[in-house]
Design an enzyme around this catalytic site. Structure first.
Site, mmCIF file in Angstrom:
data_model
loop_
_atom_site.group_PDB
_atom_site.id
_atom_site.type_symbol
_atom_site.label_atom_id
_atom_site.label_comp_id
_atom_site.label_asym_id
_atom_site.label_seq_id
_atom_site.Cartn_x
_atom_site.Cartn_y
_atom_site.Cartn_z
ATOM 1 N N SER A 148 10.804 -1.961 6.575
ATOM 2 C CA SER A 148 9.977 -2.584 5.445
ATOM 3 C C SER A 148 8.759 -3.315 5.878
ATOM 4 O O SER A 148 8.153 -2.588 6.413
ATOM 5 C CB SER A 148 11.016 -3.611 4.794
ATOM 6 O OG SER A 148 10.377 -3.946 3.446
ATOM 7 N N GLU A 166 0.207 0.682 -11.144
ATOM 8 C CA GLU A 166 -1.406 0.771 -11.134
ATOM 9 C C GLU A 166 -1.950 1.241 -9.925
ATOM 10 O O GLU A 166 -3.144 1.175 -9.743
ATOM 11 C CB GLU A 166 -1.445 -0.837 -11.268
ATOM 12 C CG GLU A 166 -1.031 -1.551 -12.498
ATOM 13 C CD GLU A 166 -1.367 -2.997 -12.516
ATOM 14 O OE1 GLU A 166 -1.338 -3.680 -11.466
ATOM 15 O OE2 GLU A 166 -1.538 -3.524 -13.730
ATOM 16 N N HIS A 190 9.814 1.719 1.280
ATOM 17 C CA HIS A 190 10.622 1.639 0.043
ATOM 18 C C HIS A 190 9.944 2.606 -0.773
ATOM 19 O O HIS A 190 9.784 2.644 -1.968
ATOM 20 C CB HIS A 190 10.844 0.448 -0.738
ATOM 21 C CG HIS A 190 11.260 -0.539 0.019
ATOM 22 N ND1 HIS A 190 12.609 -0.908 0.099
ATOM 23 C CD2 HIS A 190 10.768 -1.688 0.756
ATOM 24 C CE1 HIS A 190 13.070 -1.978 0.918
ATOM 25 N NE2 HIS A 190 11.790 -2.449 1.223
#
Length: 290
Positions: A148, A166, A190
């Site tokens: 991550s 967005e 992710h």
């Protein structure tokens, strides 16, 4: 430069890490992807001394470091690696302390946990710890592993902000400098689960020299010699190649307006597939055409 070390970058898993349960034996079956599909187990295999390697878990990115660190220690112990400990660096001055630097110098593997990659780089960037980390990676048989945030921070350019919905609006993706172990790539994590492909597209269209790497959860890449990439784990790696972009409206639209891109090339890798960063050639391990 002939890089001696290895990178293993992982797309992350659940918020607290990939092995959070207290009862290791009973819960192991729930985590077989993370273990047996080649992530933590592969880290041990690629390390200098295998199960005897000195492994330091770095929790700097995490907001719950005292919880995360011991979970990774138990996970490595479960796989037979018992020379494992945790380094908590929560302030910049700690990254200059002799005791911590000595532990890094002695390590065969560092495992950077998830969390906030901007926290990681703002605490470690430009410190003696960072200098030693880069030198070890370049000159020693050493493994940098990160999941991550720990994966996102490994490259020279790093995405640190940008919501998924967005992401194809101009200016919504924020990029800064990472820890600088590998150049000419930018890494997002992710990736599939959180729908982040749009923000990787925007990162690449802003500088098509950079290869975008999107890592799914329980999925990673092993990078050797700084150039050869092999997909690990149970999910997908998405590569975004902007070198053949023919047109975009990036410089013509206002901040907050949608970005258009013509002819952006993508590749999808799964376990054991390889990609050469020099030739940009992908090899599918189980190709139907072989």
């Amino acid at each position: 430069m002939n890089i001696q070390g290895k990178l293993i970058i992982i797309g992350g898993a659940v918020d607290k890490g990939s092995f959070t349960e207290t009862d290791l034996d009973k819960s192991a079956s729930k985590n077989l992807n993370f273990f047996e599909e080649g992530i933590l187990k592969r880290i041990i295999k690629e390390s200098k001394k295998k199960e005897l390697s000195r492994i330091e878990v770095i929790t700097t990115a995490s907001k719950i470091p005292r919880e995360i660190g011991p979970e990774y220690v138990k996970a490595f112990n479960y796989l037979g690696a018992n020379n494992v400990d945790v380094i908590h660096i929560e302030r910049r001055e700690q990254a200059s302390e002799d005791q911590i630097l000595d532990r890094l110098l002695a390590a065969d593997v560092v495992m950077f946990t998830g969390g906030d990659q901007l926290r990681l780089t703002s605490i470690l960037g430009g410190t003696p710890f960072d200098d030693i980390l880069i030198k070890k990676y370049r000159t020693e048989d050493f493994v940098y592993a990160g999941t991550s945030a720990g994966a996102a921070a490994a490259s020279n350019s790093m995405i640190y902000q940008g919501s998924s919905h967005e992401a194809l609006l101009k200016g919504e993706v924020k990029i800064t400098s990472g820890l600088g172990l590998i150049d000419d790539v930018i890494i997002d994590t992710h990736f599939v689960q959180r729908g982040r492909i749009g923000r990787l597209f925007q990162a690449v269209v802003g500088n098509p020299k950079v290869l975008g790497i999107g890592l799914g959860e329980d999925t990673g890449l092993l990078i050797t010699n700084g150039r050869q990439m092999e997909a690990l784990g149970s999910g997908l790696v998405i590569l975004v190649d902007g070198r053949e972009i023919k047109d975009t409206n990036l410089t013509q639209v206002e901040l907050g307006q949608p970005v258009s891109i013509n002819h952006l090339v993508t590749h999808v890798m799964s376990k054991n597939d390889t990609f050469d960063l020099d030739t940009f050639k992908m090899t599918i391990k189980s190709s139907q055409y072989v």
